[in-house]
Design a protein around this motif. Structure first.
Motif, PDB file in Angstrom:
ATOM      1  N   ILE A  11     -12.882  -2.301   7.417  1.00 16.92           N
ATOM      2  CA  ILE A  11     -11.935  -2.764   8.426  1.00 16.92           C
ATOM      3  C   ILE A  11     -11.004  -3.749   7.742  1.00 16.92           C
ATOM      4  O   ILE A  11     -11.451  -4.667   7.050  1.00 16.92           O
ATOM      5  N   ILE A  12      -9.699  -3.517   7.907  1.00 19.49           N
ATOM      6  CA  ILE A  12      -8.679  -4.308   7.215  1.00 19.49           C
ATOM      7  C   ILE A  12      -7.774  -4.959   8.243  1.00 19.49           C
ATOM      8  O   ILE A  12      -7.317  -4.313   9.188  1.00 19.49           O
ATOM      9  N   LYS A  13      -7.490  -6.244   8.043  1.00 16.41           N
ATOM     10  CA  LYS A  13      -6.496  -6.934   8.857  1.00 16.41           C
ATOM     11  C   LYS A  13      -5.192  -6.916   8.062  1.00 16.41           C
ATOM     12  O   LYS A  13      -5.082  -7.553   7.022  1.00 16.41           O
ATOM     13  N   PRO A  14      -4.198  -6.145   8.516  1.00 16.19           N
ATOM     14  CA  PRO A  14      -2.951  -6.037   7.755  1.00 16.19           C
ATOM     15  C   PRO A  14      -2.148  -7.330   7.784  1.00 16.19           C
ATOM     16  O   PRO A  14      -2.125  -8.042   8.791  1.00 16.19           O
ATOM     17  N   ASN A  15      -1.520  -7.635   6.662  1.00 14.32           N
ATOM     18  CA  ASN A  15      -0.591  -8.762   6.581  1.00 14.32           C
ATOM     19  C   ASN A  15       0.755  -8.303   7.095  1.00 14.32           C
ATOM     20  O   ASN A  15       1.008  -7.106   7.237  1.00 14.32           O
ATOM     21  N   LYS A  16       1.636  -9.240   7.339  1.00 12.36           N
ATOM     22  CA  LYS A  16       3.005  -8.871   7.692  1.00 12.36           C
ATOM     23  C   LYS A  16       3.600  -8.128   6.509  1.00 12.36           C
ATOM     24  O   LYS A  16       3.220  -8.345   5.365  1.00 12.36           O
ATOM     25  N   ASN A  17       4.550  -7.265   6.766  1.00 10.41           N
ATOM     26  CA  ASN A  17       5.152  -6.441   5.715  1.00 10.41           C
ATOM     27  C   ASN A  17       5.809  -7.326   4.658  1.00 10.41           C
ATOM     28  O   ASN A  17       6.866  -7.899   4.881  1.00 10.41           O
ATOM     29  N   GLU A  18       5.156  -7.457   3.516  1.00 10.84           N
ATOM     30  CA  GLU A  18       5.654  -8.317   2.455  1.00 10.84           C
ATOM     31  C   GLU A  18       6.408  -7.496   1.414  1.00 10.84           C
ATOM     32  O   GLU A  18       6.154  -6.317   1.225  1.00 10.84           O
ATOM     33  N   LYS A  19       7.313  -8.149   0.713  1.00 13.04           N
ATOM     34  CA  LYS A  19       8.115  -7.478  -0.300  1.00 13.04           C
ATOM     35  C   LYS A  19       7.507  -7.602  -1.699  1.00 13.04           C
ATOM     36  O   LYS A  19       7.896  -6.897  -2.599  1.00 13.04           O
ATOM     37  N   THR A  20       6.553  -8.534  -1.882  1.00 15.19           N
ATOM     38  CA  THR A  20       5.874  -8.671  -3.169  1.00 15.19           C
ATOM     39  C   THR A  20       4.376  -8.788  -2.938  1.00 15.19           C
ATOM     40  O   THR A  20       3.925  -9.247  -1.893  1.00 15.19           O
ATOM     41  N   THR A  21       3.608  -8.370  -3.934  1.00 14.98           N
ATOM     42  CA  THR A  21       2.163  -8.511  -3.860  1.00 14.98           C
ATOM     43  C   THR A  21       1.779  -9.904  -4.334  1.00 14.98           C
ATOM     44  O   THR A  21       2.613 -10.655  -4.844  1.00 14.98           O
ATOM     45  N   LEU A  22       0.504 -10.265  -4.178  1.00 13.64           N
ATOM     46  CA  LEU A  22       0.032 -11.579  -4.612  1.00 13.64           C
ATOM     47  C   LEU A  22       0.185 -11.770  -6.115  1.00 13.64           C
ATOM     48  O   LEU A  22       0.335 -12.889  -6.589  1.00 13.64           O
ATOM     49  N   GLN A  34       5.946   2.653   3.152  1.00 12.38           N
ATOM     50  CA  GLN A  34       4.833   3.589   3.103  1.00 12.38           C
ATOM     51  C   GLN A  34       3.483   2.902   2.946  1.00 12.38           C
ATOM     52  O   GLN A  34       2.461   3.492   3.239  1.00 12.38           O
ATOM     53  N   THR A  35       3.465   1.663   2.468  1.00 13.33           N
ATOM     54  CA  THR A  35       2.211   0.987   2.190  1.00 13.33           C
ATOM     55  C   THR A  35       2.073  -0.298   3.005  1.00 13.33           C
ATOM     56  O   THR A  35       3.057  -0.857   3.465  1.00 13.33           O
ATOM     57  N   VAL A  36       0.837  -0.721   3.146  1.00 12.36           N
ATOM     58  CA  VAL A  36       0.525  -1.953   3.863  1.00 12.36           C
ATOM     59  C   VAL A  36      -0.450  -2.745   3.000  1.00 12.36           C
ATOM     60  O   VAL A  36      -1.330  -2.179   2.372  1.00 12.36           O
ATOM     61  N   ILE A  37      -0.280  -4.063   2.970  1.00 12.05           N
ATOM     62  CA  ILE A  37      -1.210  -4.931   2.267  1.00 12.05           C
ATOM     63  C   ILE A  37      -2.015  -5.668   3.322  1.00 12.05           C
ATOM     64  O   ILE A  37      -1.469  -6.127   4.328  1.00 12.05           O
ATOM     65  N   GLY A  38      -3.332  -5.753   3.109  1.00  9.10           N
ATOM     66  CA  GLY A  38      -4.174  -6.429   4.083  1.00  9.10           C
ATOM     67  C   GLY A  38      -5.426  -6.987   3.438  1.00  9.10           C
ATOM     68  O   GLY A  38      -5.681  -6.778   2.249  1.00  9.10           O
ATOM     69  N   VAL A  39      -6.206  -7.688   4.236  1.00 15.51           N
ATOM     70  CA  VAL A  39      -7.442  -8.308   3.772  1.00 15.51           C
ATOM     71  C   VAL A  39      -8.623  -7.590   4.415  1.00 15.51           C
ATOM     72  O   VAL A  39      -8.619  -7.338   5.629  1.00 15.51           O
ATOM     73  N   VAL A  40      -9.626  -7.263   3.619  1.00 16.82           N
ATOM     74  CA  VAL A  40     -10.823  -6.605   4.119  1.00 16.82           C
ATOM     75  C   VAL A  40     -11.623  -7.616   4.943  1.00 16.82           C
ATOM     76  O   VAL A  40     -11.976  -8.684   4.449  1.00 16.82           O
ATOM     77  N   THR A  41     -11.881  -7.289   6.219  1.00 19.55           N
ATOM     78  CA  THR A  41     -12.631  -8.200   7.088  1.00 19.55           C
ATOM     79  C   THR A  41     -14.079  -7.759   7.278  1.00 19.55           C
ATOM     80  O   THR A  41     -14.935  -8.588   7.547  1.00 19.55           O
ATOM     81  N   ARG A  42     -14.344  -6.474   7.156  1.00 20.56           N
ATOM     82  CA  ARG A  42     -15.710  -5.961   7.277  1.00 20.56           C
ATOM     83  C   ARG A  42     -15.861  -4.724   6.400  1.00 20.56           C
ATOM     84  O   ARG A  42     -14.902  -3.979   6.209  1.00 20.56           O
ATOM     85  N   VAL A  65      -6.188  -5.670  -0.311  1.00 22.11           N
ATOM     86  CA  VAL A  65      -6.021  -4.261  -0.679  1.00 22.11           C
ATOM     87  C   VAL A  65      -4.661  -3.749  -0.234  1.00 22.11           C
ATOM     88  O   VAL A  65      -4.042  -4.294   0.677  1.00 22.11           O
ATOM     89  N   MET A  66      -4.200  -2.697  -0.894  1.00 26.97           N
ATOM     90  CA  MET A  66      -2.974  -2.007  -0.509  1.00 26.97           C
ATOM     91  C   MET A  66      -3.369  -0.590  -0.121  1.00 26.97           C
ATOM     92  O   MET A  66      -4.128   0.064  -0.840  1.00 26.97           O
ATOM     93  N   PHE A  67      -2.887  -0.127   1.022  1.00 32.41           N
ATOM     94  CA  PHE A  67      -3.241   1.202   1.491  1.00 32.41           C
ATOM     95  C   PHE A  67      -2.032   1.868   2.119  1.00 32.41           C
ATOM     96  O   PHE A  67      -1.064   1.202   2.479  1.00 32.41           O
ATOM     97  N   LEU A  68      -2.082   3.181   2.249  1.00 29.31           N
ATOM     98  CA  LEU A  68      -0.984   3.929   2.853  1.00 29.31           C
ATOM     99  C   LEU A  68      -0.927   3.670   4.345  1.00 29.31           C
ATOM    100  O   LEU A  68      -1.952   3.584   5.024  1.00 29.31           O
ATOM    101  N   LYS A  69       0.271   3.529   4.847  1.00 30.78           N
ATOM    102  CA  LYS A  69       0.503   3.171   6.250  1.00 30.78           C
ATOM    103  C   LYS A  69      -0.095   4.185   7.220  1.00 30.78           C
ATOM    104  O   LYS A  69      -0.602   3.830   8.273  1.00 30.78           O
TER     105      LYS A  69
END
Length: 78
Positions: A11-22, A34-42, A65-69
């Motif tokens: 289960i991933i909580k997506p971050n707001k659509n960012e233009k750069t990765t960490l 096409q992609t979403v960056i988020g944090v794994v919550t479970r 993590v980065m995953f396809l939208k």
């Protein structure tokens, strides 16, 4: 509400659509749409193999993590 991930699901909580990765990688407009960056919550316990053993997950809670939208299932919680 307590959500549980089964087997090899996460289960991933997506971050707001960012233009750069960490790490500083700049995402182009096409990539960021096409992609979403988020944090794994479970995470689930892992994939159950035919021999009865469980293969552990390759990600852990707190990993970014980065995953396809268009993959996975979107749910909205209050």
């Amino acid at each position: 509400m307590n959500i549980v991930a089964f087997e090899d699901r996460i289960i991933i909580k997506p971050n707001k659509n960012e233009k750069t990765t960490l790490t500083g990688i700049i995402l182009t407009k096409d990539t960021s749409e096409q992609t979403v960056i988020g944090v794994v919550t479970r995470t689930g316990p892992g994939k159950l193999l035919e021999n009865g053993q469980t293969r552990p997950m390759s990600v852990q809670v707190g990993d970014t993590v980065m995953f396809l939208k268009n993959t996975g299932i979107n749910i909205k919680l209050d």
